[in-house]
Write a protein that holds these residues in place. Structure first.
Motif, PDB file in Angstrom:
ATOM      1  N   ASP A 185      -0.593  -8.776  -6.856  1.00 41.26           N
ATOM      2  CA  ASP A 185      -1.804  -8.372  -7.579  1.00 41.26           C
ATOM      3  C   ASP A 185      -2.977  -8.356  -6.592  1.00 41.26           C
ATOM      4  OD1 ASP A 185      -2.482 -10.997  -7.179  1.00 41.26           O
ATOM      5  OD2 ASP A 185      -2.067 -11.609  -9.240  1.00 41.26           O
ATOM      6  N   SER A 186      -4.123  -7.894  -7.085  1.00 42.07           N
ATOM      7  CA  SER A 186      -5.214  -7.672  -6.138  1.00 42.07           C
ATOM      8  C   SER A 186      -5.719  -8.976  -5.550  1.00 42.07           C
ATOM      9  CB  SER A 186      -6.355  -6.924  -6.823  1.00 42.07           C
ATOM     10  OG  SER A 186      -6.894  -7.700  -7.856  1.00 42.07           O
ATOM     11  N   ALA A 187      -5.699 -10.067  -6.335  1.00 43.95           N
ATOM     12  CA  ALA A 187      -6.189 -11.345  -5.801  1.00 43.95           C
ATOM     13  C   ALA A 187      -5.304 -11.804  -4.649  1.00 43.95           C
ATOM     14  CB  ALA A 187      -6.224 -12.392  -6.914  1.00 43.95           C
ATOM     15  N   THR A 188      -3.986 -11.657  -4.821  1.00 39.44           N
ATOM     16  CA  THR A 188      -3.061 -12.034  -3.746  1.00 39.44           C
ATOM     17  C   THR A 188      -3.283 -11.143  -2.533  1.00 39.44           C
ATOM     18  OG1 THR A 188      -1.493 -12.465  -5.505  1.00 39.44           O
ATOM     19  CG2 THR A 188      -0.647 -12.535  -3.258  1.00 39.44           C
TER      20      THR A 188
ATOM     21  N   LEU B 139       0.806  -1.221   0.000  1.00 36.43           N
ATOM     22  CA  LEU B 139       0.000   0.000   0.000  1.00 36.43           C
ATOM     23  C   LEU B 139       0.839   1.271   0.000  1.00 36.43           C
ATOM     24  CD1 LEU B 139      -2.805  -1.092   2.466  1.00 36.43           C
ATOM     25  CD2 LEU B 139      -3.028  -0.671   0.027  1.00 36.43           C
ATOM     26  N   LEU B 140       2.170   1.104  -0.057  1.00 37.01           N
ATOM     27  CA  LEU B 140       3.037   2.284  -0.074  1.00 37.01           C
ATOM     28  C   LEU B 140       2.695   3.192  -1.249  1.00 37.01           C
ATOM     29  CD1 LEU B 140       5.392   3.388   1.596  1.00 37.01           C
ATOM     30  CD2 LEU B 140       6.941   2.168   0.099  1.00 37.01           C
ATOM     31  N   THR B 141       2.378   2.586  -2.379  1.00 40.25           N
ATOM     32  CA  THR B 141       1.965   3.386  -3.536  1.00 40.25           C
ATOM     33  C   THR B 141       0.624   2.879  -4.021  1.00 40.25           C
ATOM     34  OG1 THR B 141       2.908   1.916  -5.174  1.00 40.25           O
ATOM     35  CG2 THR B 141       4.375   3.587  -4.257  1.00 40.25           C
ATOM     36  N   PRO B 142      -0.122   3.738  -4.737  1.00 40.92           N
ATOM     37  CA  PRO B 142      -1.441   3.302  -5.206  1.00 40.92           C
ATOM     38  C   PRO B 142      -1.364   2.240  -6.294  1.00 40.92           C
ATOM     39  CG  PRO B 142      -1.157   5.681  -5.464  1.00 40.92           C
ATOM     40  CD  PRO B 142       0.154   5.129  -5.044  1.00 40.92           C
TER      41      PRO B 142
ATOM     42  N   TRP C 289      -7.010  -2.482  -2.431  1.00 42.79           N
ATOM     43  CA  TRP C 289      -5.669  -2.833  -2.888  1.00 42.79           C
ATOM     44  C   TRP C 289      -5.011  -1.632  -3.555  1.00 42.79           C
ATOM     45  CZ3 TRP C 289      -4.808  -3.560  -8.368  1.00 42.79           C
ATOM     46  CH2 TRP C 289      -3.518  -4.035  -8.701  1.00 42.79           C
ATOM     47  N   THR C 290      -5.838  -0.797  -4.169  1.00 40.40           N
ATOM     48  CA  THR C 290      -5.339   0.441  -4.738  1.00 40.40           C
ATOM     49  C   THR C 290      -6.230   1.558  -4.218  1.00 40.40           C
ATOM     50  OG1 THR C 290      -4.905   1.658  -6.766  1.00 40.40           O
ATOM     51  CG2 THR C 290      -6.739   0.138  -6.800  1.00 40.40           C
TER      52      THR C 290
ATOM     53  N   ASP D  57       2.605  -2.835  -6.528  1.00 46.33           N
ATOM     54  CA  ASP D  57       4.022  -2.860  -6.232  1.00 46.33           C
ATOM     55  C   ASP D  57       4.582  -4.263  -6.409  1.00 46.33           C
ATOM     56  OD1 ASP D  57       4.254  -0.140  -5.651  1.00 46.33           O
ATOM     57  OD2 ASP D  57       3.304  -0.469  -3.733  1.00 46.33           O
ATOM     58  N   PHE D  58       4.031  -5.211  -5.664  1.00 48.44           N
ATOM     59  CA  PHE D  58       4.534  -6.571  -5.845  1.00 48.44           C
ATOM     60  C   PHE D  58       3.489  -7.649  -5.681  1.00 48.44           C
ATOM     61  CE2 PHE D  58       4.913  -5.563  -1.465  1.00 48.44           C
ATOM     62  CZ  PHE D  58       4.650  -6.742  -0.794  1.00 48.44           C
TER      63      PHE D  58
END
Lengths: 224, 314, 553
Positions: free
Chosen positions: C75-78, C66-69, C461-462, C72-73
């Motif tokens: 995906d949303s499912a993970t 969540l550091l950036t919108p 997630w974003t 980063d590493f």
């Protein structure tokens, strides 16, 4: 408050019953403790079924007509028979506890056998009821294949019917297993007037199983 | 000071209701600040003032003090009751929409918002409402739970399948506001965003007539890209060739698609249009026919835009 | 009476090693089949702390993502699976069993002067049931992970892919472990108190654990049946939660919160209970309003059963229901507030020694005050509508759960550590770790309050770019917090390398009974049956020394 002293070192080994566990001071304490434990366990059982009763109540409130018409698939005579069988078993269970308290080994064994017999009768009747539902296609959920009138509306009724009577059946079966164990132990003479805790506690459990059926019976078989 | 707290904690106020809610919020904030300062100051002060000096320190043996205990039970009880009544009263105000409200039907599904206006116009992920009227949004879900959350308006409600819930608001200034889904609904929950446009009368009429104003000046491919992102295409169709719920759009223009029924067709303008308006007509091999129709949801300009956009994806 | 009270641990720490519950019969088999509440307590402690660090590591991953919108590493499912696991592990495998099963097991019988809990074998069974549940949960994680959120809301949970059913059954099984512990503790408190120990001479830790145990017994079955119904819905489509078949998806929420709100008190009451024992000892002053604290625990437990609907103000439940739930919710504020005032009043004119457990208690006091006070926003229905399912709620319950329960738990571990192992940790380093935890925690979650009330929904997630500054702050805070927790664990574990039992029998000068035996205690806890000689917080008398005659072998 500073010297609330009661005489110390009560760790007497005077009367040491073989059934007394090391962390209890006396048999009575151990018995009462077990009893509290059992009552608490029964409370959890009540709440376990309670959740289902509440769910049933809410669903019936939403579909009163469907539930009424669905209950015609159940045979109240079978239900009533099972109610009587369980009530008798409750009585024989009380007699079993009383026999143990009065050191009557023969009566204890006889009453345990009678209780087990009633419990098995209950399950046999239940089997016939379930197989009847099976042939009509009134199984819960995805296996529901009944094609008569009101099929959709009665769907949830049978979900609850199988969940609640099924859970109750599991409890009866568990009761049979425990009673059989008690019977084996009783034949070895494990219980007497000074130690009958397992019989007493199983009795409490068995009455609860009866009690739940007494609520289930009108709920499903006698909707008016 | 209130202004400072508002800026620190709250998004802009854009509805008549926002002010009402924020007043309660600020009141609670002040209660909290005061009580926290009392607790923290007492704790810190006692730790310093009554620091242990020696192991033999003697302390007074005070077991209780009924008056004190009643005071610190009853005063907070009084305060929380104020908060309760105020919170409940302001909630009830927001429950019942005025009779003359402008009404929009909204449907939520994974992961988009579809709106239907009184005249039958439909839009996806953007809600246009006329300024100066209360607006009532009636919501329902097609799949799982969602929640309709307009932070600048301080309204939120869960959206349930097979049931209707509603919110209403009256915006205090025209503009563009964010709509977020606030009930977890799966993979693209955080992308289930929309925009609420509070339009002047003229803007709203223009929207009903021809879609948003900036579409006119936009190159078709760009409009297509926007439609791709906003109308929900993005959830199923990738742009980089990876397989989603539907075929990727990368380089499909001019390719031949094999269908489930054994037939095939070259991807051209007509095929794309068909796929948008009647997606169940031809289902590409290896996929399930789960796409809903977009007929009536997309305006002519948008469909042309999508076609142009797909063409541009090499 | 020798004046050995409250002297520093090193002075009394020259006792020769004695045979104790750790060293007597110290084989793997003996540990795995033990019915000794102290060993079970330690085994629980090891298990729950392992899960705490696993779930904590997951939280750090979430914060990093969540550091950036943008992505980063993960995906949303993970991301969805990771936050579900973070919540589910923390709640069901860590917090609920943490204080009762780990510290409660160890301390409760000692405090009562008992040799063991009422049903030692049930206690062992409870541990293995817990392990079974944990294994089921781990299998569910390895077998694809679960993405429903720890709340398992229908219809998402009944339709999504993955081993949700297994995870729900794990929760069901873990519930049994919790019930067993609860039954055990209630019976123990009723029947195994030392001679002379009436209900109002019980340490407040016992009161708290007792209230908790009652909730565990009464609420957990409902969670069990809810999990079963959800699994049946998933497997057989029985229709109870499915609107298309005539059921009601919101019914699930009622069932779920009927358990899970009282579960909040399963989590916080033991935390309060620990603090109620630490504060008098380190203030060397009797507990102010002992009965008020005891009764407030029980009344919180009771009212806690009647407020579940405050999780559902936006769910479409009736306005009347919302009003009643909100009203009752505010009533819980009063007993919680009473506890805070009583703790402060206990410190007033005390002799305050800010050693590590007390530092944690002070952290708790401030963090729990924030957690509790921010609850006032959420009970005001109109404000809750805005804040519901935003980071504000996330921050609020982390202040209560983590700032409250977990801080108290760690404080409790520091408090009873010398009793458990007979060894004292490095207090300077432990205090630094405590400060790091406190600072890191506030940096992490104060940011979340601000972004939440600004309108940042949870489980995202974003996010919108305007929220990034808060996310950056929160992520940096999480690193400080994580470092502090690892350091605290390291300091504690390092003490175990000492050769001698240097802690002393009663290093803090406490008056409760667990300090009246040697450290670490012998297998049967006490030499003979201890009797109550003074109240649990009666600092007018010297502490009763441990009965050592024949105790040191």
């Amino acid at each position: 408050m500073s010297s609330h002293a009661v005489t110390a070192d009560h760790d007497s080994h005077a009367h040491h019953d073989p059934n007394l566990q090391h962390h209890f001071a006396e048999m009575e304490q151990q018995f009462e403790c077990s009893k509290i434990g059992m009552w608490l366990f029964l409370a959890t059982e009540v709440l376990l079924f309670g959740g289902l009763f509440v769910g049933y109540g809410l669903m019936q409130g939403q579909h009163p007509e469907a539930f009424k018409s669905a209950h015609h698939h159940l045979d109240w005579r079978m239900g009533a028979l099972n109610t009587i069988v369980l009530l008798v078993s409750s009585f024989t269970m009380v007699m079993a506890v009383w026999s143990a308290q009065t050191n009557n080994q023969k009566a204890l064994i006889r009453n345990l056998i009678l209780t087990i017999g009633c419990a098995c009768t209950f399950m046999v009747v239940k089997y016939f009821e379930y197989s009847h539902k099976y042939h009509e296609g009134l199984l819960p959920g995805a296996f529901y294949s009944y094609t008569g009138p009101h099929q959709n509306a009665e769907f949830v009724f049978f979900s609850f019917y199988f969940m609640m009577t099924g859970l109750h059946g599991i409890h009866v079966t568990a009761g049979i297993v425990v009673l059989c164990y008690l019977l084996v132990q009783a034949r070895k003479g494990a219980y007497n007037a000074s130690y009958y805790t397992p019989i007493d506690l199983t009795g409490l459990y068995w009455h609860l199983v009866d009690l739940i059926w007494i609520y289930l019976f009108p709920l499903f078989y006698l909707i008016s | 000071m209130n202004r400072f707290l508002e800026n620190l904690f709250l998004p802009p106020q854009a509805s008549t209701h926002a002010k009402v809610v924020d007043d309660v919020f600020l009141f609670v904030t002040w209660v909290n600040i005061i009580f926290f300062i009392i607790v923290a100051a007492a704790a810190v002060f006692f730790c310093i003032k009554y620091k242990r000096r020696s192991a033999n320190d003697r302390t007074p043996h005070v077991t209780h003090n009924l008056t004190l205990e009643l005071v610190w039970s009853i005063i907070p009880l009084f305060i929380v009751m104020i908060i309760f009544f105020w919170g409940f009263q302001t909630y009830m105000v927001a429950r019942i929409a005025p009779n003359d409200a402008f009404e929009v039907q909204a449907t939520a599904k994974k992961w988009l918002w579809a709106f239907e206006y009184p005249d039958g116009t439909r839009s996806i992920n953007e809600l246009h409402v006329p300024f100066g009227r209360p607006v009532r949004v009636v919501l329902s879900s097609e799949d799982v739970l969602h929640a309709f959350f307009l932070k600048d308006f301080r309204v939120k409600t869960d959206v349930l399948p097979n049931r209707y819930t509603e919110v209403w608001f009256e915006a205090t200034k025209p503009g563009e506001y964010v709509l977020q889904c606030a009930e977890y609904c799966g993979k693209d929950h955080s992308k289930m965003l929309g925009k609420v446009f509070v339009d002047s009368k003229a803007d709203y009429d223009r929207f009903i007539a021809e879609g948003p104003a900036d579409w006119k000046t936009m190159p078709p491919a760009e409009l297509g890209k926007m439609t791709y992102e906003q109308a929900g295409c993005v959830s199923c169709h990738s742009l980089d060739g990876t397989k989603g719920q539907g075929p990727s759009w990368k380089g499909i223009y001019g390719q031949t698609h094999q269908f489930n029924d054994g037939t095939s067709q070259v991807v051209d303008e007509n095929y794309i249009r068909q796929s948008i308006e009647n997606p169940q007509g031809k289902i590409v091999k290896g996929f399930e026919g789960i796409m809903p129709t977009y007929q009536g949801l997309l305006r002519e300009k948008q469909i042309n835009g999508v076609i142009a956009y797909i063409k541009s994806l090499k | 009476m020798a004046n050995t009270v409250t002297s520093s641990p090193t002075k009394t720490g020259t006792a020769p090693p004695h045979l104790n519950y750790l060293t007597e019969n110290n084989t793997l088999k003996a540990w795995l089949t033990t019915v000794d509440h102290k060993r079970l307590g330690l085994m629980y402690l090891g298990a729950v702390m392992s899960f705490f660090f696993i779930a904590g590591a997951l939280a750090l991953l979430l914060r990093l993502e969540l550091l950036t919108p943008k992505q980063d590493f993960m995906d949303s499912a993970t991301y969805n699976k990771v936050f579900t696991l973070h919540g589910a592990i923390m709640v069901f495998l860590f917090i609920i069993p943490s204080v009762p099963a780990a510290l409660g097991n160890f301390v409760l019988p000692l405090m009562l002067g008992a040799k063991d809990v009422a049903f030692p074998r049930l206690n062992l069974a409870s541990f293995y049931v817990y392990c079974t549940g944990a294994v089921m949960a781990l299998v569910a994680i390895i077998g694809g992970g679960v993405d429903t959120g720890w709340t398992f809301y229908t219809p998402y949970s009944t339709t999504t892919e993955g081993p949700v059913g297994l995870m729900a059954m794990a929760v069901f099984v873990l519930g049994f472990s919790s019930i067993f512990t609860g039954i055990n503790f209630v019976a123990t408190v009723h029947k195994l108190r030392a001679p002379g120990m009436g209900w109002f001479q019980l340490p407040l830790f016992v009161w708290g654990i007792y209230a908790t145990a009652l909730i565990q017994v009464l609420a957990t079955p409902v969670l069990g049946i809810t999990a079963v119904l959800m699994v049946m819905e998933r497997a057989f489509h029985i229709g109870i939660f499915d609107a298309r078949l005539g059921g009601d998806p919101v019914l699930f929420q009622h069932f779920f919160w009927f358990y899970s709100h009282p579960a909040v008190y399963i989590m916080i009451l033991p935390g309060m209970a620990i603090i109620s024992d630490i504060i008098p000892v380190f203030s060397k002053k009797t507990m102010f309003g002992y009965r008020a604290i005891g009764f407030s625990s029980v009344s919180i437990a009771f009212i806690g059963f009647l407020v579940w609907g405050h999780h559902m103000f936006t769910s479409g439940q009736s306005d009347l229901a919302s009003a009643i739930f909100a009203f009752l919710t505010y009533l819980v504020a009063i007993p919680s507030g009473i506890k805070i005032w009583n703790w402060l009043a206990t410190m007033y004119q005390g002799s305050i020694d800010l050693r590590t457990p007390m530092l944690y208690a002070m952290s708790f006091l401030l963090l729990f005050a924030i957690g509790g006070l921010t609850g006032l926003y959420l009970g005001a229905i109109s404000v809750d509508i805005h804040l519901h399912d935003t980071y504000f709620v996330v921050a609020h319950f982390h202040y209560v759960m983590m700032g409250g329960t977990v801080i108290a738990f760690i404080g409790g571990i520091h408090y009873w550590w010398p009793k458990m192992f007979g060894k004292m940790y490095n207090e300077k380093l432990a205090a630094i770790a405590c400060w790091l935890v406190f600072i890191g925690f506030n940096v992490t979650f104060l940011n979340q309050f601000m972004m939440g009330s600004q309108g940042m929904p949870r489980r995202y997630w974003t996010y919108l770019p305007e929220f990034q500054r808060y996310h950056v702050g929160s992520t940096i805070g999480s690193w400080i917090l994580g470092f502090g927790l690892v350091m605290a664990a390291g300091v504690l574990l390092a003490s175990l390398r000492k050769k001698e039992y240097d802690a002393g029998d009663n290093p803090w000068g406490a008056r409760t009974m667990e300090w009246e035996t040697v450290s670490p205690p012998i297998t049967h806890n006490f030499e003979g049956q201890p009797v109550l000689r003074h109240g649990p917080y009666d600092f007018r008398v010297e502490p009763t020394p441990a009965t050592v005659a024949g105790g040191r072998h």
